[in-house]
Design an enzyme around this catalytic site. Structure first.
Site, mmCIF file in Angstrom:
data_model
loop_
_atom_site.group_PDB
_atom_site.id
_atom_site.type_symbol
_atom_site.label_atom_id
_atom_site.label_comp_id
_atom_site.label_asym_id
_atom_site.label_seq_id
_atom_site.Cartn_x
_atom_site.Cartn_y
_atom_site.Cartn_z
ATOM 1 N N SER A 148 0.473 -1.157 -0.170
ATOM 2 C CA SER A 148 -0.044 0.053 -0.067
ATOM 3 C C SER A 148 0.735 1.123 -0.065
ATOM 4 O O SER A 148 1.900 1.341 0.392
ATOM 5 C CB SER A 148 -0.917 -0.180 1.198
ATOM 6 O OG SER A 148 -1.353 1.210 1.326
ATOM 7 N N TYR A 208 -2.040 -0.843 11.058
ATOM 8 C CA TYR A 208 -2.334 -1.303 9.387
ATOM 9 C C TYR A 208 -1.155 -1.166 8.887
ATOM 10 O O TYR A 208 -0.483 -2.119 7.984
ATOM 11 C CB TYR A 208 -3.386 -0.775 8.843
ATOM 12 C CG TYR A 208 -3.427 -1.001 7.481
ATOM 13 C CD1 TYR A 208 -3.942 -2.511 6.995
ATOM 14 C CD2 TYR A 208 -3.385 -0.146 6.621
ATOM 15 C CE1 TYR A 208 -3.789 -2.761 5.543
ATOM 16 C CE2 TYR A 208 -3.041 -0.456 5.110
ATOM 17 C CZ TYR A 208 -3.717 -1.824 4.774
ATOM 18 O OH TYR A 208 -3.667 -2.076 3.333
ATOM 19 N N LYS A 242 2.079 -3.606 6.791
ATOM 20 C CA LYS A 242 2.350 -3.768 5.471
ATOM 21 C C LYS A 242 3.904 -3.361 5.143
ATOM 22 O O LYS A 242 4.726 -4.211 4.334
ATOM 23 C CB LYS A 242 1.609 -2.474 4.721
ATOM 24 C CG LYS A 242 0.030 -2.852 4.487
ATOM 25 C CD LYS A 242 -0.160 -3.919 3.268
ATOM 26 C CE LYS A 242 -1.530 -4.828 3.352
ATOM 27 N NZ LYS A 242 -1.778 -5.754 2.691
#
Ligand code: NAD
Ligand code: WQD
Length: 337
Positions: free
Chosen positions: A126, A150, A154
């Site tokens: 991302s 989050y 990643k």
């Protein structure tokens, strides 16, 4: 011989659109999903779009024995790994769940791949892994960072992949840093359908268009951007899906690992998106300006040169296409099932 691909999280938003492109490109695809954020009915819809039965196994990537059986049953040429948790706000509340599913889940997949001698993996990363101090356009070599659990998962996953490829030069990885996916398949049969109140802009606007919510909340109009609202790089989910086919091609046919942005390379403001959606649904959608959302930055968009050079990837759909297909999905497909 037809190449066989394992698609984890393949019934979700990006995974389902990618499945359609993979079938169109001639791959044989098996989907694994635990249905935690998707519906079984997507299988039938994918069958309608592709004209062939969907090969689906309901399993959790945290279930090692289920994964072992899946890898033992079929000889896969590559894995595309979408399965994971993706809600930034929820990750702040439940960081350990995010570490478990996103990080442990990836390690499980890598270990099963190693045992089964599968040496190609496409990973859903991302744009959130870019440090917030970077100035757009964001290039792949720029400093990374995170502002929430989050994003942290990643980034850790990208680092795990770097270590794994270092230890096993046979392993080839395509790390794809998605910018803001939007829109839906032109059939209106698949699209984004969040279970809770959407945090992301496009699904929220679509629910204002459908009459479910009264107005669009614009988080700040005092950013240093042309109209004062936040600017992001929205990419049509079907363009994103073709980016995965390009990534597979680079891995399987050329044996090249890569880390690339998948975006349009162009920013749209919140007002741009709202105006485009109003055009798509045929009425001016009401909005209210509210204070900035915590953690947001003024603007971010991708440098798309690497994607062009390394993958030969370019987008073909614009914001009007994203809004028109989103509205078609919300107005038809999303309603019945
Ligand atoms: P999604 O939630 O629609 O799809 C994820 C799918 O994975 C769902 O079908 C869900 O049921 C499944 N899943 C979740 N946990 C699982 C588990 N433990 N075992 C098996 N299946 C599981 O999300 P999406 O938007 O399609 O995102 C796909 C991937 O792309 C995610 O890894 C996400 O972090 C990443 N990504 C998404 C965006 C975005 O804005 N949508 C942006 C950048 C990266
Ligand atoms: C876009 C713009 C908001 C909602 C997030 C994740 C990121 C990635 C994609 C997974 C911003 C504004 C939004 C609303 C608004 N996901 N906005 N009203 O924040 O760029 O990225 O999704 O990897 O990790 O952080 O996307 O759609 O939430 O916001 O005004 O109701 O729309 O302020 O400028 P974001 P978004």
């Amino acid at each position: 011989m037809t190449q066989k691909i394992l698609l984890t999280g393949g019934l979700g938003y990006i995974g389902s659109h990618t499945y359609v492109e993979l079938i169109a490109a001639g791959y044989d695809v098996v989907i694994v999903d635990n249905l935690s954020n998707s519906k079984l009915s997507v299988c039938d819809r994918l069958a309608k779009i592709t004209g062939q039965e969907t090969s689906f196994i309901q399993a959790d990537i945290l279930d090692r024995s289920a994964l072992s059986q899946i890898f033992a049953k079929d000889a896969f040429d590559a894995v595309i790994h979408f399965a994971g948790l993706k809600a930034v706000g929820e990750s702040v509340e439940k960081p350990l769940d995010y570490m478990q599913v996103n990080v442990t889940g990836l390690v499980n997949i890598l270990q099963e791949m190693q045992t089964a001698n599968v040496n190609a993996l496409v990973f859903s990363s991302s744009a959130t892994v870019y440090d917030v101090s970077n100035v757009s356009p964001l290039k792949e070599g720029m400093p990374t960072g995170y502002t929430n659990p989050y994003g942290y998962t990643k980034l850790v996953c990208e680092q795990i992949l770097a270590q794994a490829t270092h230890a096993n030069p046979e392993l080839k990885t395509g790390i794809l840093r998605y910018f803001n996916p939007a829109g839906a398949h032109s059939s209106g049969l698949i699209g984004e359908d969040p279970r809770d109140i959407p945090n992301n802009l496009m699904p929220y606007i679509s629910r204002v268009a459908s009459g479910e919510y009264e107005f669009v909340r614009i988080w700040g109009d005092d950013y240093p951007t042309p109209d004062g609202t936040g600017v992001r790089d929205y990419i049509h989910v079907d363009d994103l899906a073709t980016g995965h086919v390009s990534s597979l091609h680079a891995l399987l046919d050329k044996g090249e690992s890569h880390l690339v942005n998948l975006g349009r390379g162009q920013g749209y403001s919140v007002m741009d998106v709202l105006n485009a959606y109003s055009r798509a649904c045929g009425r001016e959608l009401p909005h209210q300006i509210l204070p900035r959302r915590a953690g947001d930055i003024a603007q971010m968009y991708a440098d798309v040169e690497q994607a062009k050079q390394v993958l030969g990837f370019e987008v073909c759909r614009d914001m009007d296409a994203m809004c028109a297909t989103s509205w078609n999905w919300i107005n038809t497909g999303a309603k019945d099932g």
